[in-house]
Design an enzyme around this catalytic site. Structure first.
Site, mmCIF file in Angstrom:
data_model
loop_
_atom_site.group_PDB
_atom_site.id
_atom_site.type_symbol
_atom_site.label_atom_id
_atom_site.label_comp_id
_atom_site.label_asym_id
_atom_site.label_seq_id
_atom_site.Cartn_x
_atom_site.Cartn_y
_atom_site.Cartn_z
ATOM 1 N N ARG A 138 0.814 -1.241 0.000
ATOM 2 C CA ARG A 138 0.000 0.000 0.000
ATOM 3 C C ARG A 138 0.841 1.281 0.000
ATOM 4 N NH1 ARG A 138 -3.555 -2.887 3.596
ATOM 5 N NH2 ARG A 138 -5.231 -3.737 2.322
ATOM 6 N N LYS B 141 3.765 11.550 -10.933
ATOM 7 C CA LYS B 141 2.966 10.697 -11.811
ATOM 8 C C LYS B 141 3.740 9.411 -12.063
ATOM 9 C CE LYS B 141 0.180 13.993 -14.425
ATOM 10 N NZ LYS B 141 -0.060 14.572 -15.773
ATOM 11 N N GLU C 185 11.160 18.638 -23.813
ATOM 12 C CA GLU C 185 10.456 18.994 -22.572
ATOM 13 C C GLU C 185 11.043 20.286 -21.981
ATOM 14 O OE1 GLU C 185 7.729 17.559 -21.591
ATOM 15 O OE2 GLU C 185 7.768 15.535 -22.423
ATOM 16 N N LYS D 294 8.686 23.270 -13.591
ATOM 17 C CA LYS D 294 7.719 22.168 -13.437
ATOM 18 C C LYS D 294 7.224 22.095 -11.995
ATOM 19 C CE LYS D 294 6.264 17.593 -13.972
ATOM 20 N NZ LYS D 294 6.327 16.271 -14.522
ATOM 21 N N GLU E 141 -3.602 17.558 -10.900
ATOM 22 C CA GLU E 141 -4.139 17.943 -12.205
ATOM 23 C C GLU E 141 -5.658 18.016 -12.192
ATOM 24 O OE1 GLU E 141 -1.910 16.286 -15.507
ATOM 25 O OE2 GLU E 141 -3.641 16.570 -16.816
ATOM 26 N N ARG F 163 -1.759 22.453 -13.871
ATOM 27 C CA ARG F 163 -0.878 21.344 -14.258
ATOM 28 C C ARG F 163 -1.152 20.911 -15.697
ATOM 29 N NH1 ARG F 163 1.478 16.291 -10.658
ATOM 30 N NH2 ARG F 163 2.789 15.481 -12.331
ATOM 31 N N ASN G 107 0.807 19.811 -20.378
ATOM 32 C CA ASN G 107 0.417 18.936 -21.491
ATOM 33 C C ASN G 107 0.606 19.616 -22.847
ATOM 34 O OD1 ASN G 107 -0.320 16.892 -19.729
ATOM 35 N ND2 ASN G 107 -2.412 17.668 -19.516
ATOM 36 N N HIS H 240 1.450 17.724 -25.995
ATOM 37 C CA HIS H 240 1.279 16.302 -25.689
ATOM 38 C C HIS H 240 -0.011 15.697 -26.244
ATOM 39 C CE1 HIS H 240 4.752 16.903 -23.203
ATOM 40 N NE2 HIS H 240 4.752 15.647 -22.812
ATOM 41 N N HIS I 266 1.020 12.616 -28.079
ATOM 42 C CA HIS I 266 0.575 11.258 -27.740
ATOM 43 C C HIS I 266 -0.143 10.608 -28.923
ATOM 44 C CE1 HIS I 266 0.695 11.979 -23.104
ATOM 45 N NE2 HIS I 266 1.842 11.534 -23.568
ATOM 46 N N HIS J 162 9.408 9.822 -27.633
ATOM 47 C CA HIS J 162 8.487 10.768 -26.988
ATOM 48 C C HIS J 162 8.894 12.229 -27.263
ATOM 49 C CE1 HIS J 162 5.651 12.280 -24.053
ATOM 50 N NE2 HIS J 162 6.619 12.937 -23.429
#
Ligand code: GLY
Length: 376
Positions: free
Chosen positions: A124, A146, A188, A237, A247, A253, A257, A260, A264, A276
């Site tokens: 956990r 993330k 980035e 960031k 987000e 946040r 993106n 992206h 993506h 990427h």
């Protein structure tokens, strides 16, 4: 000659350390913030041989009573699966690890996301210290919590927010990174400049061009300009994540993106054969063009971004064979989509993002995407 003190960014409730030779301090930092009986170092088979000896040696030195175990995974996005997560959690169970274990994620974005997800779910949740070794992971994936794995339905679809106990960034590790991966990581970096700081946008691109303009053996990988290139990006960031850690819909946040949604889409349609960073470069140019068409982005922004991205030999056009209709369709299926509309985070200009009454995401009809992309 003594080294300058590392930069420490402390905006998120944990410290992000950036400075030369910090790999050898990773054990000290981990022992301070995440004391444990077992340190489980997860790396990949490329990074392990060049970086694990320093990290394992440092853990043994600063945590002499702890057990240090090491596991290498196969490099590459194809490893970021539930099957690898299962193998890694089975490995920890087989090693009789309990909640007094700290995971050390030593590698690029794949290792960071995967090892972070192992740490988020094992018993956990146990601590993770992120030790990124690629530019992309240093400035993006290792910061902000993330973590997750990919599924056959798309990237990062099973995951969690699990903030690290600390992040340890040693820019000297970049000397072993292939130049193509350094370039890809710059996507980035450029994104952070567009989002928040035009001065950083110009400064970071100039620094990267100087680094890439000479053979790696002639670069001073301990130079403060390189530490600053990384730490300024991390600061941008981290300050955004601090305002909107999970987000929230329309939250700031989402500005991370930028590039992206199309990025993506390109990665998915090309079965991840496009790195990427390349997909994000293409995405930033085309999303900026979309913003100009919608009247959200200042005229001329796309040309500036296109020129700078190109100056680092990063791609600016859709890969041949991909149609704008396919890309628009994939944008609509993105996890950020609302209803049948794709959602984009668009710049107002280089250095500032557009914010509407709905916050940081702009939903756009397919017809408008197709028309903007056809003219870009
Ligand atoms: N990579 C985008 C974020 O961390 O939110």
């Amino acid at each position: 000659m003594s080294q300058p003190a590392p930069d420490v960014i402390d905006l998120l409730g944990y410290r992000i350390h950036v400075g030369p030779w910090l790999l050898e301090q990773a054990g000290r930092i981990a022992a301070e913030v995440a004391p444990a009986h077992v340190y489980a170092v997860i790396t990949d088979e490329h990074v392990g041989p060049v970086a694990a000896p320093q990290v394992v040696g440092s853990l043994r030195h600063y945590a002499p009573h702890a057990r240090v175990i090491l596991q290498g995974v196969t490099p590459g996005e194809a490893t970021k699966t539930r099957a690898t997560w299962q193998a890694l959690t089975d490995w920890l169970l087989g090693e009789r690890c309990g909640r007094d274990t700290t995971v050390i994620a030593l590698g690029g974005g794949v290792v960071g996301d995967l090892a972070g997800f192992v740490a988020a779910t094992f018993m956990r949740g146990i601590p993770v210290v992120q030790v990124p070794t690629t530019l992309l992971a240093m400035v993006d994936a290792s910061v902000g919590g993330k973590v997750g794995v990919d599924t056959e339905h798309g990237k990062n679809l099973v995951g969690a927010f699990h903030q690290p106990a600390a992040v340890v960034i040693d820019p000297t590790v970049l000397q072993t990174l292939p130049p193509a991966e350094f370039r890809a990581g710059m996507a980035e970096v450029i994104k952070h400049g567009v989002i928040a700081d035009v001065g950083y946008f110009d400064r970071s691109i100039a620094a990267a061009r100087a680094i890439l303009g000479v053979p790696a053996a002639e670069v001073d990988w301990t130079a403060h300009t390189l530490t600053r290139l990384v730490s300024d990006s991390v600061r941008i960031k981290a300050s955004i994540v601090a305002q909107d850690p999970r987000e929230a819909p329309g939250g700031i946040r989402q500005s991370l993106n930028f590039g992206h949604t199309i990025g993506h889409a390109v990665e998915g349609l090309m079965d991840f054969r496009v790195p990427h960073g390349h997909a994000v470069s293409i995405g930033m140019v085309l999303e900026s063009a979309l913003g100009e068409t919608l009247g959200v982005t200042a005229a001329g922004t796309t040309e500036i971004i296109r020129d700078r991205v190109r100056s680092l030999d990063l791609p600016v056009d859709l890969p041949s064979g991909l149609s704008v209709d396919e890309v628009a369709g994939a944008c609509r299926r993105d996890k950020k989509a609302r209803g049948a509309k794709a959602v984009f985070s668009l710049p107002a200009r280089v250095g500032a993002m557009a914010v509407s009454a709905h916050g940081h995401g702009v939903s756009v009809e397919s017809a408008a995407i197709i028309s903007a992309l056809s003219r870009a």
